[in-house]
Design an enzyme around this catalytic site. Structure first.
Site, PDB file in Angstrom:
ATOM      1  N   GLU A  78      -0.941 -16.040 -33.370  1.00  5.65           N
ATOM      2  CA  GLU A  78       0.370 -16.667 -33.260  1.00  5.65           C
ATOM      3  C   GLU A  78       0.709 -17.594 -34.426  1.00  5.65           C
ATOM      4  OE1 GLU A  78       0.469 -18.994 -29.679  1.00  5.65           O
ATOM      5  OE2 GLU A  78      -1.531 -19.820 -30.003  1.00  5.65           O
ATOM      6  N   HIS A 119       0.087 -24.110 -20.790  1.00  8.83           N
ATOM      7  CA  HIS A 119       1.461 -24.566 -20.603  1.00  8.83           C
ATOM      8  C   HIS A 119       1.810 -24.850 -19.141  1.00  8.83           C
ATOM      9  CE1 HIS A 119       2.715 -24.109 -24.730  1.00  8.83           C
ATOM     10  NE2 HIS A 119       2.243 -22.872 -24.776  1.00  8.83           N
ATOM     11  N   ASP A 174       5.556 -17.702 -31.139  1.00  8.57           N
ATOM     12  CA  ASP A 174       4.961 -18.714 -32.013  1.00  8.57           C
ATOM     13  C   ASP A 174       4.733 -18.178 -33.421  1.00  8.57           C
ATOM     14  OD1 ASP A 174       4.535 -21.249 -30.593  1.00  8.57           O
ATOM     15  OD2 ASP A 174       3.388 -20.023 -29.200  1.00  8.57           O
TER      16      ASP A 174
END
Length: 249
Positions: free
Chosen positions: A155, A51, A181
């Protein structure tokens, strides 16, 4: 954080023995920020290339900055398919990788394979590079399979469904719970008003499935938290590798 840097094998042993290790995710692409955090007492720092905006040159500088402070360094890569990202992270000196979005045992096996040298894996051998600078080619490569930390992110609902098989994959050191998530994947953001999905019975049941299977297989439990308010709760559940946020939070 200990003043003496310990091996990856010893780091994992301490986690399995119940010694908590608190860390932080690093999402900025600043080696300066990373170096300051490396000297701030964290046991480990994770550079988030999934990310964060850092490229390989930034990653190289950031891993060097982590090393200067003695914390263990990890890199979150793009996924189990990211052989190049896993290779770069480890060649640049990372102590381990966090592989996100694992759904099946086969994906888990592929992730482990990319991070381990033959004959238990398929990681490519090369010299010289930062990872081999201190111990040399034979000194590093000969011990890497026991020292490298392989963490898989839990997740998705599919990951929980297949947890029995995933947790039993040889070479998985850590199963790392990503509550945000996982809540999304399970539809809990739609069902509950924020932040009640994090204390919902559905998430609690999924978490217990993870805990049960990890303990059966001697796998370390990790997770991401924002802040320290729930650290004690998860320590009681057996989680020992805990992130308390990121550098931008």
């Amino acid at each position: 954080m200990s003043e003496t840097t310990i091996s990856g094998a010893e780091f994992k042993k301490q986690l399995r023995d119940g010694v908590p290790k608190l860390g932080l995710f690093v999402n900025s692409h600043s080696a300066t920020v990373t170096e300051q955090l490396a000297h701030s007492g964290y046991d480990w720092l994770l550079i988030d290339t999934q990310h964060g905006p850092m490229g390989n040159e930034n990653l190289s500088a950031m891993l060097n900055a982590v090393c200067s402070g003695g914390a263990k360094s990890m890199v979150r890569v793009a996924g189990y398919h990211d052989r190049g990202g896993i290779q770069q992270a480890l060649d640049l000196g990372a102590d381990g990788v966090l592989v996100p979005y694992i759904n099946t045992a086969e994906e888990a096996r592929q992730a482990v394979s990319c991070a381990r040298y033959p004959t238990v894996g398929t990681r490519s051998v090369y010299f010289p590079q930062r990872s081999t600078n201190k111990a040399g080619l034979l000194g590093y490569v000969g011990n890497a399979n026991k020292n490298i930390i392989v963490a898989l992110q839990v997740e998705t609902a599919s990951c929980i469904k297949n947890m029995k098989e995933i947790a039993a994959v040889p070479g998985v050191d850590i199963l790392f719970l990503g509550q945000n998530d996982l809540c999304m994947s399970m539809g809990l953001y739609e069902k509950y008003e924020f932040p009640h999905m994090y204390t919902s019975p559905e998430l609690g049941e999924a978490t217990q499935t993870l805990v049960n299977e990890a303990k059966k297989n001697g796998v370390i439990l990790g997770l991401f938290l924002f802040g320290t308010s729930r650290v004690g709760e998860f320590l009681d559940k057996g989680f020992t590798l805990i992130s308390i946020g990121n550098d931008l939070h």
